[in-house]
Design a protein around this motif. Structure first.
Motif, PDB file in Angstrom:
ATOM      1  N   ARG A   1       0.845  -1.201   0.000  1.00  0.00           N
ATOM      2  CA  ARG A   1       0.000   0.000   0.000  1.00  0.00           C
ATOM      3  C   ARG A   1       0.875   1.243   0.000  1.00  0.00           C
ATOM      4  NH1 ARG A   1      -5.178  -0.218   2.965  1.00  0.00           N
ATOM      5  NH2 ARG A   1      -4.606   1.864   3.584  1.00  0.00           N
TER       6      ARG A   1
ATOM      7  N   TYR B   1      -1.674   7.036  10.670  1.00  0.00           N
ATOM      8  CA  TYR B   1      -2.926   6.309  10.474  1.00  0.00           C
ATOM      9  C   TYR B   1      -2.824   4.902  11.061  1.00  0.00           C
ATOM     10  CZ  TYR B   1      -6.705   3.779   8.207  1.00  0.00           C
ATOM     11  OH  TYR B   1      -7.797   2.982   7.978  1.00  0.00           O
TER      12      TYR B   1
ATOM     13  N   VAL C   1      -4.146   0.917  15.261  1.00  0.00           N
ATOM     14  CA  VAL C   1      -3.671  -0.062  16.248  1.00  0.00           C
ATOM     15  C   VAL C   1      -4.119   0.336  17.663  1.00  0.00           C
ATOM     16  CG1 VAL C   1      -1.609  -1.015  17.368  1.00  0.00           C
ATOM     17  CG2 VAL C   1      -1.717  -0.876  14.880  1.00  0.00           C
TER      18      VAL C   1
ATOM     19  N   LEU D   1     -10.438  -0.764  14.728  1.00  0.00           N
ATOM     20  CA  LEU D   1     -11.209  -0.287  13.572  1.00  0.00           C
ATOM     21  C   LEU D   1     -12.263  -1.336  13.237  1.00  0.00           C
ATOM     22  CD1 LEU D   1     -11.382   1.925  11.312  1.00  0.00           C
ATOM     23  CD2 LEU D   1      -9.983   0.392   9.920  1.00  0.00           C
ATOM     24  N   ILE D   2     -13.492  -1.000  13.438  1.00  0.00           N
ATOM     25  CA  ILE D   2     -14.603  -1.914  13.179  1.00  0.00           C
ATOM     26  C   ILE D   2     -14.328  -3.280  13.827  1.00  0.00           C
ATOM     27  CG2 ILE D   2     -16.270  -2.686  11.464  1.00  0.00           C
ATOM     28  CD1 ILE D   2     -15.141  -0.593   9.558  1.00  0.00           C
ATOM     29  N   GLU D   3     -13.933  -4.279  13.042  1.00  0.00           N
ATOM     30  CA  GLU D   3     -13.701  -5.629  13.579  1.00  0.00           C
ATOM     31  C   GLU D   3     -12.319  -5.776  14.222  1.00  0.00           C
ATOM     32  OE1 GLU D   3     -15.689  -8.479  13.460  1.00  0.00           O
ATOM     33  OE2 GLU D   3     -17.314  -7.155  12.821  1.00  0.00           O
ATOM     34  N   MET D   4     -11.453  -4.822  14.049  1.00  0.00           N
ATOM     35  CA  MET D   4     -10.085  -4.961  14.569  1.00  0.00           C
ATOM     36  C   MET D   4      -9.983  -4.469  16.015  1.00  0.00           C
ATOM     37  SD  MET D   4      -6.546  -3.522  13.075  1.00  0.00           S
ATOM     38  CE  MET D   4      -5.212  -3.140  14.205  1.00  0.00           C
TER      39      MET D   4
ATOM     40  N   LEU E   1       1.525  -3.531  23.117  1.00  0.00           N
ATOM     41  CA  LEU E   1       2.341  -3.197  21.952  1.00  0.00           C
ATOM     42  C   LEU E   1       2.823  -1.758  22.159  1.00  0.00           C
ATOM     43  CD1 LEU E   1       2.815  -4.921  19.389  1.00  0.00           C
ATOM     44  CD2 LEU E   1       0.959  -3.674  18.307  1.00  0.00           C
TER      45      LEU E   1
HETATM   46  C1  HEM Z   1      -0.178  -5.057  15.186  1.00  0.00           C
HETATM   47  C2  HEM Z   1      -0.961  -5.725  14.393  1.00  0.00           C
HETATM   48  C3  HEM Z   1      -1.895  -5.035  13.449  1.00  0.00           C
HETATM   49  C4  HEM Z   1      -1.683  -3.948  12.645  1.00  0.00           C
HETATM   50  C5  HEM Z   1      -0.415  -3.111  12.487  1.00  0.00           C
HETATM   51  C6  HEM Z   1      -2.934  -3.708  11.940  1.00  0.00           C
HETATM   52  C7  HEM Z   1      -3.135  -2.655  11.069  1.00  0.00           C
HETATM   53  C8  HEM Z   1      -4.318  -2.389  10.441  1.00  0.00           C
HETATM   54  C9  HEM Z   1      -4.593  -1.221   9.617  1.00  0.00           C
HETATM   55  C10 HEM Z   1      -3.608  -0.088   9.312  1.00  0.00           C
HETATM   56  C11 HEM Z   1      -5.856  -1.331   9.176  1.00  0.00           C
HETATM   57  C12 HEM Z   1      -6.593  -0.348   8.274  1.00  0.00           C
HETATM   58  C13 HEM Z   1      -6.493  -0.788   6.834  1.00  0.00           C
HETATM   59  C14 HEM Z   1      -7.185   0.169   5.890  1.00  0.00           C
HETATM   60  O1  HEM Z   1      -7.579   1.262   6.268  1.00  0.00           O
HETATM   61  O2  HEM Z   1      -7.298  -0.206   4.733  1.00  0.00           O
HETATM   62  C15 HEM Z   1      -6.403  -2.561   9.705  1.00  0.00           C
HETATM   63  C16 HEM Z   1      -7.672  -3.035   9.462  1.00  0.00           C
HETATM   64  C17 HEM Z   1      -8.181  -4.199   9.971  1.00  0.00           C
HETATM   65  N1  HEM Z   1      -7.594  -5.036  10.874  1.00  0.00           N
HETATM   66 FE1  HEM Z   1      -5.753  -4.819  11.626  1.00  0.00          FE
HETATM   67  N2  HEM Z   1      -3.851  -4.649  12.314  1.00  0.00           N
HETATM   68  C18 HEM Z   1      -3.275  -5.472  13.245  1.00  0.00           C
HETATM   69  C19 HEM Z   1      -3.870  -6.520  13.917  1.00  0.00           C
HETATM   70  C20 HEM Z   1      -5.132  -6.992  13.676  1.00  0.00           C
HETATM   71  C21 HEM Z   1      -5.756  -8.110  14.362  1.00  0.00           C
HETATM   72  C22 HEM Z   1      -5.096  -8.910  15.476  1.00  0.00           C
HETATM   73  C23 HEM Z   1      -6.973  -8.284  13.809  1.00  0.00           C
HETATM   74  C24 HEM Z   1      -8.051  -9.292  14.087  1.00  0.00           C
HETATM   75  C25 HEM Z   1      -8.100  -9.997  15.181  1.00  0.00           C
HETATM   76  C26 HEM Z   1      -7.136  -7.262  12.794  1.00  0.00           C
HETATM   77  C27 HEM Z   1      -8.235  -7.111  12.007  1.00  0.00           C
HETATM   78  C28 HEM Z   1      -8.438  -6.077  11.123  1.00  0.00           C
HETATM   79  C29 HEM Z   1      -9.642  -5.924  10.329  1.00  0.00           C
HETATM   80  C30 HEM Z   1     -10.810  -6.889  10.290  1.00  0.00           C
HETATM   81  C31 HEM Z   1      -9.480  -4.733   9.611  1.00  0.00           C
HETATM   82  C32 HEM Z   1     -10.465  -4.098   8.619  1.00  0.00           C
HETATM   83  C33 HEM Z   1     -11.397  -3.197   9.360  1.00  0.00           C
HETATM   84  C34 HEM Z   1     -12.753  -3.821   9.383  1.00  0.00           C
HETATM   85  O3  HEM Z   1     -13.388  -3.823   8.332  1.00  0.00           O
HETATM   86  O4  HEM Z   1     -13.166  -4.357  10.417  1.00  0.00           O
HETATM   87  N3  HEM Z   1      -6.005  -6.492  12.743  1.00  0.00           N
HETATM   88  N4  HEM Z   1      -5.458  -3.187  10.478  1.00  0.00           N
END
Ligand code: HEM
Length: 70
Positions: A16, A23, A28, A32-35, A43
């Protein structure tokens, strides 16, 4: 690498060009929504920075592509 082996597309953050540190850091910390959010005890800011540097230093695998366009 699992993604490459499964022939799955696009690791969502690697490659990307518009991904900014502020951002990523905000997502983090806040989730974000499901995250889920990550607390500083889980961390550190330094670790988030390392993750960002790692993501930005990677290249997309050769077989990565948009599933919708293939
Ligand atoms: C340190 C670890 C992580 C980093 C750096 C990270 C980073 C990100 C970032 C930057 C986005 C936004 C992407 C965008 O705007 O296009 C995102 C979205 C997302 N992340 Fe993470 N993430 C991490 C861990 C996780 C974990 C552990 C989960 C699930 C258990 C997760 C689930 C999601 C989901 C589902 C989205 C999409 C938002 C949504 O539609 O719900 N992430 N992540």
């Amino acid at each position: 690498m699992l993604l490459a082996e499964k022939g799955a597309p696009v690791p969502s953050l690697i490659g990307r060009e518009d991904l900014q540190y502020d951002y990523l850091h905000a997502v983090v910390r806040n989730g974000l929504i499901e995250m889920p959010p990550f607390r500083p005890t889980e961390l550190s800011d330094e670790e988030i920075e390392e993750i960002y540097e790692h993501i930005m230093s990677q290249e997309l695998p050769a077989n990565a592509g948009n599933p919708a366009s293939s």
